[in-house]
Motif scaffolding. Structure first.
Motif, PDB file in Angstrom:
ATOM      1  N   ASP A   9       0.720  -1.380  -0.023  1.00  0.00           N
ATOM      2  CA  ASP A   9      -0.149   0.122  -0.072  1.00  0.00           C
ATOM      3  C   ASP A   9       1.010   1.214   0.102  1.00  0.00           C
ATOM      4  N   ASN A  11       1.442   3.469   2.249  1.00  0.00           N
ATOM      5  CA  ASN A  11       2.177   3.812   3.583  1.00  0.00           C
ATOM      6  C   ASN A  11       3.409   3.048   3.464  1.00  0.00           C
ATOM      7  N   GLU A  12       3.301   1.864   3.125  1.00  0.00           N
ATOM      8  CA  GLU A  12       4.394   1.155   3.082  1.00  0.00           C
ATOM      9  C   GLU A  12       5.550   1.619   2.001  1.00  0.00           C
ATOM     10  N   ALA A  15       7.116   4.640   3.386  1.00  0.00           N
ATOM     11  CA  ALA A  15       8.222   4.121   4.530  1.00  0.00           C
ATOM     12  C   ALA A  15       9.542   3.697   3.833  1.00  0.00           C
ATOM     13  N   ARG A  80       2.795  11.922  -3.508  1.00  0.00           N
ATOM     14  CA  ARG A  80       2.338  10.617  -3.662  1.00  0.00           C
ATOM     15  C   ARG A  80       1.232  10.712  -4.893  1.00  0.00           C
TER      16      ARG A  80
END
Length: 105
Positions: A9, A11-12, A15, A80
């Motif tokens: 996803d 967020n991953e 990170a 993003r």
């Protein structure tokens, strides 16, 4: 650094981009992309020195989003985007990389 990576996803993916930026250090400009189901995701994460040099994560992601049939946005240091054309991800990453190489284009 520009690469397609496996990520579940956004967020991953963000990170990972932050980790790579921190490892590269001053002046780092990182763009990572991933495919998830029938979608594509791109994240750009820039060190403050890269932003000071005139580069923009938001501009890079905007170029990529247009190619992937999606949208996105963010700040000069982090942005993003998502799109509905995962097959276009390699071209989208190339466009983002090109924008970071020539920020005034």
């Amino acid at each position: 650094v520009v690469a397609e990576v496996p990520a579940g996803d956004m967020n991953e993916l963000l990170a990972m981009a932050t980790q790579v930026r921190d490892l590269v250090g001053e002046g780092a400009a990182v763009v990572l992309g991933a495919r998830s189901d029938d979608k594509a995701m791109v994240v750009a994460n820039l060190d403050p020195a890269a932003v000071d040099a005139g580069r923009s994560a938001a501009d890079a992601v905007s170029d990529a989003a247009g190619i992937m049939g999606g949208g996105g946005g963010g700040r000069p240091d982090m942005a993003r985007a998502g799109g509905k054309s995962p097959d276009e991800l390699p071209e989208a990453l190339d466009a983002a990389a090109s924008r970071l190489r020539t920020p005034d284009a």
